[in-house]
Scaffold this active site. Structure first.
Site, PDB file in Angstrom:
ATOM      1  N   LYS A  41       0.761  -1.281  -0.192  1.00  0.00           N
ATOM      2  CA  LYS A  41      -0.147   0.168   0.098  1.00  0.00           C
ATOM      3  C   LYS A  41       0.974   1.341   0.028  1.00  0.00           C
ATOM      4  O   LYS A  41       2.119   1.127   0.264  1.00  0.00           O
ATOM      5  CB  LYS A  41      -0.719  -0.003   1.110  1.00  0.00           C
ATOM      6  CG  LYS A  41      -0.041  -0.020   2.420  1.00  0.00           C
ATOM      7  CD  LYS A  41      -1.039  -0.570   3.608  1.00  0.00           C
ATOM      8  CE  LYS A  41      -0.292  -0.535   5.064  1.00  0.00           C
ATOM      9  NZ  LYS A  41      -1.050  -1.191   6.102  1.00  0.00           N
ATOM     10  N   ARG A 139     -10.994  -1.079  13.637  1.00  0.00           N
ATOM     11  CA  ARG A 139     -11.007  -0.268  12.401  1.00  0.00           C
ATOM     12  C   ARG A 139     -11.927  -1.023  11.502  1.00  0.00           C
ATOM     13  O   ARG A 139     -12.828  -0.857  11.793  1.00  0.00           O
ATOM     14  CB  ARG A 139      -9.635  -0.242  11.715  1.00  0.00           C
ATOM     15  CG  ARG A 139      -8.356   0.349  12.490  1.00  0.00           C
ATOM     16  CD  ARG A 139      -7.293   0.886  11.812  1.00  0.00           C
ATOM     17  NE  ARG A 139      -6.706  -0.227  10.845  1.00  0.00           N
ATOM     18  CZ  ARG A 139      -5.136  -0.137  10.405  1.00  0.00           C
ATOM     19  NH1 ARG A 139      -4.665   0.945  10.881  1.00  0.00           N
ATOM     20  NH2 ARG A 139      -5.251  -1.126   9.720  1.00  0.00           N
ATOM     21  N   HIS A 171      -6.373  -8.133  11.821  1.00  0.00           N
ATOM     22  CA  HIS A 171      -5.379  -7.403  11.841  1.00  0.00           C
ATOM     23  C   HIS A 171      -4.980  -6.969  13.277  1.00  0.00           C
ATOM     24  O   HIS A 171      -5.938  -6.790  14.283  1.00  0.00           O
ATOM     25  CB  HIS A 171      -5.392  -5.900  11.166  1.00  0.00           C
ATOM     26  CG  HIS A 171      -4.100  -5.395  10.742  1.00  0.00           C
ATOM     27  ND1 HIS A 171      -3.000  -5.888  10.524  1.00  0.00           N
ATOM     28  CD2 HIS A 171      -3.789  -3.911  10.832  1.00  0.00           C
ATOM     29  CE1 HIS A 171      -2.031  -4.935  10.258  1.00  0.00           C
ATOM     30  NE2 HIS A 171      -2.456  -3.709  10.585  1.00  0.00           N
ATOM     31  N   ARG A 226       1.564 -11.272   6.455  1.00  0.00           N
ATOM     32  CA  ARG A 226       1.231 -10.154   5.623  1.00  0.00           C
ATOM     33  C   ARG A 226       2.249  -8.890   6.039  1.00  0.00           C
ATOM     34  O   ARG A 226       2.137  -8.086   6.657  1.00  0.00           O
ATOM     35  CB  ARG A 226      -0.260  -9.439   5.886  1.00  0.00           C
ATOM     36  CG  ARG A 226      -1.396 -10.095   5.531  1.00  0.00           C
ATOM     37  CD  ARG A 226      -2.723  -9.451   5.669  1.00  0.00           C
ATOM     38  NE  ARG A 226      -2.992  -8.861   6.646  1.00  0.00           N
ATOM     39  CZ  ARG A 226      -3.388  -9.177   7.694  1.00  0.00           C
ATOM     40  NH1 ARG A 226      -3.957 -10.549   7.576  1.00  0.00           N
ATOM     41  NH2 ARG A 226      -3.379  -8.390   8.763  1.00  0.00           N
ATOM     42  N   TYR A 269      17.082  31.007   7.888  1.00  0.00           N
ATOM     43  CA  TYR A 269      15.694  31.798   8.517  1.00  0.00           C
ATOM     44  C   TYR A 269      15.947  31.886  10.012  1.00  0.00           C
ATOM     45  O   TYR A 269      16.166  31.171  10.733  1.00  0.00           O
ATOM     46  CB  TYR A 269      14.455  31.682   8.196  1.00  0.00           C
ATOM     47  CG  TYR A 269      14.017  31.449   6.636  1.00  0.00           C
ATOM     48  CD1 TYR A 269      13.972  32.665   6.214  1.00  0.00           C
ATOM     49  CD2 TYR A 269      13.747  30.274   6.033  1.00  0.00           C
ATOM     50  CE1 TYR A 269      13.505  32.969   4.692  1.00  0.00           C
ATOM     51  CE2 TYR A 269      13.289  30.352   4.774  1.00  0.00           C
ATOM     52  CZ  TYR A 269      13.027  31.868   4.479  1.00  0.00           C
ATOM     53  OH  TYR A 269      12.970  31.791   2.779  1.00  0.00           O
ATOM     54  N   CYS A 316      14.591  24.774   5.383  1.00  0.00           N
ATOM     55  CA  CYS A 316      13.496  25.567   4.604  1.00  0.00           C
ATOM     56  C   CYS A 316      12.900  24.663   3.638  1.00  0.00           C
ATOM     57  O   CYS A 316      13.033  23.576   3.710  1.00  0.00           O
ATOM     58  CB  CYS A 316      14.685  26.525   3.831  1.00  0.00           C
ATOM     59  SG  CYS A 316      15.777  27.553   4.705  1.00  0.00           S
ATOM     60  N   ASP A 318      12.927  24.641   0.293  1.00  0.00           N
ATOM     61  CA  ASP A 318      13.748  23.923  -0.788  1.00  0.00           C
ATOM     62  C   ASP A 318      15.113  23.689  -0.470  1.00  0.00           C
ATOM     63  O   ASP A 318      15.698  23.109  -1.222  1.00  0.00           O
ATOM     64  CB  ASP A 318      13.575  24.806  -1.803  1.00  0.00           C
ATOM     65  CG  ASP A 318      12.412  25.499  -2.044  1.00  0.00           C
ATOM     66  OD1 ASP A 318      11.469  24.639  -2.299  1.00  0.00           O
ATOM     67  OD2 ASP A 318      11.989  26.871  -2.013  1.00  0.00           O
TER      68      ASP A 318
HETATM   69  C1  LIG Z   1      -0.186  -2.144   6.578  1.00  0.00           C
HETATM   70  C2  LIG Z   1      -0.832  -3.792   6.858  1.00  0.00           C
HETATM   71  C3  LIG Z   1      -0.157  -4.844   6.887  1.00  0.00           C
HETATM   72  C4  LIG Z   1       1.586  -4.504   7.027  1.00  0.00           C
HETATM   73  O1  LIG Z   1       1.926  -4.200   8.382  1.00  0.00           O
HETATM   74  P1  LIG Z   1       3.438  -3.853   8.733  1.00  0.00           P
HETATM   75  O2  LIG Z   1       3.382  -3.378  10.119  1.00  0.00           O
HETATM   76  O3  LIG Z   1       4.007  -2.992   7.902  1.00  0.00           O
HETATM   77  O4  LIG Z   1       4.091  -5.390   8.508  1.00  0.00           O
HETATM   78  C5  LIG Z   1      -0.564  -6.001   7.223  1.00  0.00           C
HETATM   79  N1  LIG Z   1      -1.959  -6.174   7.130  1.00  0.00           N
HETATM   80  C6  LIG Z   1      -2.906  -4.843   7.064  1.00  0.00           C
HETATM   81  C7  LIG Z   1      -4.317  -5.017   7.109  1.00  0.00           C
HETATM   82  C8  LIG Z   1      -2.364  -3.459   6.950  1.00  0.00           C
HETATM   83  O5  LIG Z   1      -2.979  -2.590   6.804  1.00  0.00           O
END
Ligand SMILES: *Cc1c(COP(=O)(O)O)cnc(C)c1O
Length: 381
Positions: A41, A139, A171, A226, A269, A316, A318
């Protein structure tokens, strides 16, 4: 630092490092009988999703994971044919396009299930779905009290031939704090939810672990893991020992101007930094619009001509200014803002610590219009 071209602002992506990391991570998963989904992602956490996808698929990953349908369709447009799971979409998104492109969709509610079934009606199916249970992160995912109904409806849709329920997934909230009591609590709810799906007549696989759980909880690998951040060589659980990961991103620029100022002259600055002695300065054409947090003003250094040198005065929009004392520096010299740290240059982890954030935010924040990206495929000499 093998390629010598001058860059205003560039992130160099070491694809050999990504292949190494995916190899290491997918080996760990395979030892528990799990496959690996590479999470890509936000344009591969700022590293370039399609390039990371092909590196990952060559090194042991079999699946890809993205947040949005647009990200999934971009992978398909770039010729990526591997299975892709997409987990966050709006009612207004083109779900039918995802289904026709063979993108797997996560389903968190009856409403989402109906939307997928409707899309299948338009373009043909079945659509492959992963039912998401909310085990405590709160979530997306269905709450346990709504799960029974969701699996019943999904079993009906599977019997109708509109969907194939490929997996049940969830998750973790605190996997980067090994031993946190929520981890076992979520795993327990996850097992229960999977059992309910089986009782409803489904035969789904299971996936739960992110990078941190992949590295610290082999008992939670289930059928697939994942990893995201660890693919890119950044360790979410450095407190849990060394994990043989190589950071893949190097942020570099080039000196555009040098000058020598007198003691007592101030820089940038607000004149917050005053030269204590006559000093050589190097001007570097990157700033907070290019991903250098302004909050690092007075607290960062860069790697220039074989050593770390402090950035002085305010960062700054840039540009920023480096103090080089009496050392010779020249226009055209390479400046490394962060890298893997092998030569002594600053690292993403150091930036994150100084800014008070996580390394995820630093690397994803490098995706910017003025920052070019150079992909390096070969093993460094
Ligand atoms: C981003 C994400 C991951 C990966 O998580 P990491 O901490 O980067 O390994 C796995 N599953 C879901 C649903 C995520 O949103």
């Amino acid at each position: 630092m093998n390629d010598q071209a001058a860059h205003r602002a560039d992130v160099r992506i070491d694809l050999a490092a990504i292949r190494h990391n995916v190899g290491t991570l997918s080996d760990r998963a395979r030892r528990s009988g799990a496959r690996t989904m590479a999470v890509l992602k936000s344009d591969g956490y700022g590293h370039g999703a399609s390039a990371v996808a092909s590196a990952a698929l060559r090194s042991g990953a079999e699946w890809l994971g993205v947040a949005s349908i647009a990200e999934a369709l971009q992978l398909r447009a770039d010729g990526v044919e591997a299975p892709v799971l997409c987990w966050l979409y709006l009612r207004e998104d083109d779900i039918a396009a995802a289904v026709s492109a063979g993108v797997d969709l996560s389903v968190s509610s009856s409403r989402e299930l109906n939307a997928v079934v409707e899309a299948v009606g338009a373009v043909g199916g079945p659509a492959r779905i992963h039912l998401k249970i909310d085990t405590g992160l709160h979530r997306n995912g269905a709450l346990p009290e709504d799960w029974g109904r969701l699996v019943e409806e999904a079993a009906k849709a599977e019997a109708d031939g509109s969907v194939e329920v490929f997996a049940v997934w969830s998750h973790l909230a605190c996997a980067d704090e090994p031993g946190h009591p929520s981890i076992d609590m979520q795993a327990q709810r996850f097992r229960l939810a999977h059992q309910q799906a089986v009782d409803a007549g489904l035969r789904p696989l299971r996936h739960l672990a992110n990078s941190a759980a992949l590295l610290t909880r082999p008992d939670l690998h289930f059928d697939m893991v994942r990893p995201g951040i660890a693919l890119y060589g950044l360790d979410p659980v450095p407190q849990a020992g060394a994990h043989d990961l190589r950071p893949a991103m190097t942020f570099r620029s080039t000196v555009v101007l040098t000058k020598r100022i007198q003691a007592g002259e101030a820089v940038s600055y607000g004149h917050v930094w005053v030269a204590p002695a006559e000093t050589n300065l190097a001007l570097v054409p990157v700033g907070y619009a290019d991903g250098v947090p302004r909050s690092l003003s007075g607290r960062m250094s860069v790697w220039l001509r074989g050593k770390r040198r402090p950035v002085v005065g305010k960062v700054c929009m840039d540009q920023l200014v480096v103090c080089c004392d009496d050392d010779e520096v020249e226009e055209g010299d390479e400046v490394v803002l962060f890298g893997p740290g092998d030569d002594g240059e600053p690292t993403v982890a150091e930036w994150a610590r100084e800014v008070g954030t996580i390394h995820y935010e630093i690397v994803t924040g490098m995706y910017r219009p003025r920052v070019s990206r150079t992909l390096v495929a070969e093993e460094a000499a």
